[in-house]
Enzyme design. Structure first.
Site, PDB file in Angstrom:
ATOM      1  N   ARG A  37       0.804  -1.216   0.000  1.00  0.00           N
ATOM      2  CA  ARG A  37       0.000   0.000   0.000  1.00  0.00           C
ATOM      3  C   ARG A  37       0.846   1.280   0.000  1.00  0.00           C
ATOM      4  NH1 ARG A  37      -2.859  -3.595  -1.254  1.00  0.00           N
ATOM      5  NH2 ARG A  37      -4.857  -4.179  -0.315  1.00  0.00           N
ATOM      6  N   SER A  83     -11.581  -1.012   1.617  1.00  0.00           N
ATOM      7  CA  SER A  83     -10.938  -1.300   2.898  1.00  0.00           C
ATOM      8  C   SER A  83     -10.558   0.002   3.597  1.00  0.00           C
ATOM      9  CB  SER A  83      -9.680  -2.148   2.692  1.00  0.00           C
ATOM     10  OG  SER A  83     -10.014  -3.405   2.142  1.00  0.00           O
ATOM     11  N   GLU A 125      -5.987   3.135   5.408  1.00  0.00           N
ATOM     12  CA  GLU A 125      -5.702   2.830   4.009  1.00  0.00           C
ATOM     13  C   GLU A 125      -6.366   3.870   3.113  1.00  0.00           C
ATOM     14  OE1 GLU A 125      -6.580  -0.796   0.863  1.00  0.00           O
ATOM     15  OE2 GLU A 125      -5.842  -1.275   2.856  1.00  0.00           O
TER      16      GLU A 125
END
Length: 215
Positions: A73, A122, A204
């Site tokens: 990420r 998410s 995130e």
């Protein structure tokens, strides 16, 4: 870079190129590169060759995938750079096989995630430092949804914002959520997970601006 991940996956599959991991990832290619998006054990880093970006001073530059230090990420794109295009490479495969694989991925996603609700995907990064593989031997101990669930926060809500009953790492707008509701819910989840497990969840979702002060 504005092409939707799912659209790229479908077009590639029709041409016999396997980029099927993109099929269930929400958003567009620019964001996928920036966040090194991935699922089912495959990431942008596994397929990216190079990207074209516009720098803050207006110059256009081509950057190799190797120069981006792609990790879970994250990427080392220059500060303020905007991705405008990306070159990917995928293995050759039969289009029908790739189509069937994507259909299976979609079915799994719909069975486990609140795909019909309003969310940004998410909410928090997995403390384990990798995404779900979708395989039978996948370990969930340090997945964000598991530590949220263990803290008793499945379905927990503030105002119109709620951690999904179906998948507790998805923050959903039940219909009346304000930005403040979403922000407060996320921060409360982070606090309670830390209290319960000693784990500091990292967002995130990319948030823009500053939270409104409490009145």
């Amino acid at each position: 870079a504005g092409a939707l991940d799912a659209h790229v996956a479908r077009k590639a599959a029709a041409a016999g190129v396997d980029l099927t991991f993109l099929r269930t990832i929400p958003g567009a290619i620019g964001g996928a590169v920036t966040m090194n998006a991935g699922c089912y054990g495959s990431y942008v880093a596994d397929h990216l060759i190079e990207v074209d970006v516009i720098l803050r001073d207006g110059r256009r530059q081509t950057l190799s995938a190797a120069s981006l230090s792609l990790a879970y990420r994250s990427s080392d794109l220059p500060e303020g750079a905007v991705v405008v295009s990306a070159l990917f490479q995928g293995a050759s495969a039969d289009p029908d096989v790739l189509g069937a694989r994507m259909a299976d991925q979609l079915a799994k996603r719909d069975a486990t995630q609140p795909t019909k609700d309003r969310s940004a995907g998410s909410t928090f990064r997995n403390p384990a430092g990798f995404s779900s593989t979708g395989k039978a031997d996948d370990v969930h101990d340090l997945k964000a949804w598991k530590v949220i669930d263990d803290a008793g926060l499945r379905g927990f809500s503030i105002g119109g914002a709620q951690m999904s009953e179906k998948h507790p790492n998805f923050m959903i707008n039940t219909g009346t959520a304000t930005a403040a509701d979403l922000e407060k819910l996320g921060e409360e989840v982070r606090k309670r997970v830390f209290q319960n497990a000693g784990i500091r969840l990292e967002w995130e979702i990319k948030r823009v601006g500053e939270p409104a002060p409490d009145k």
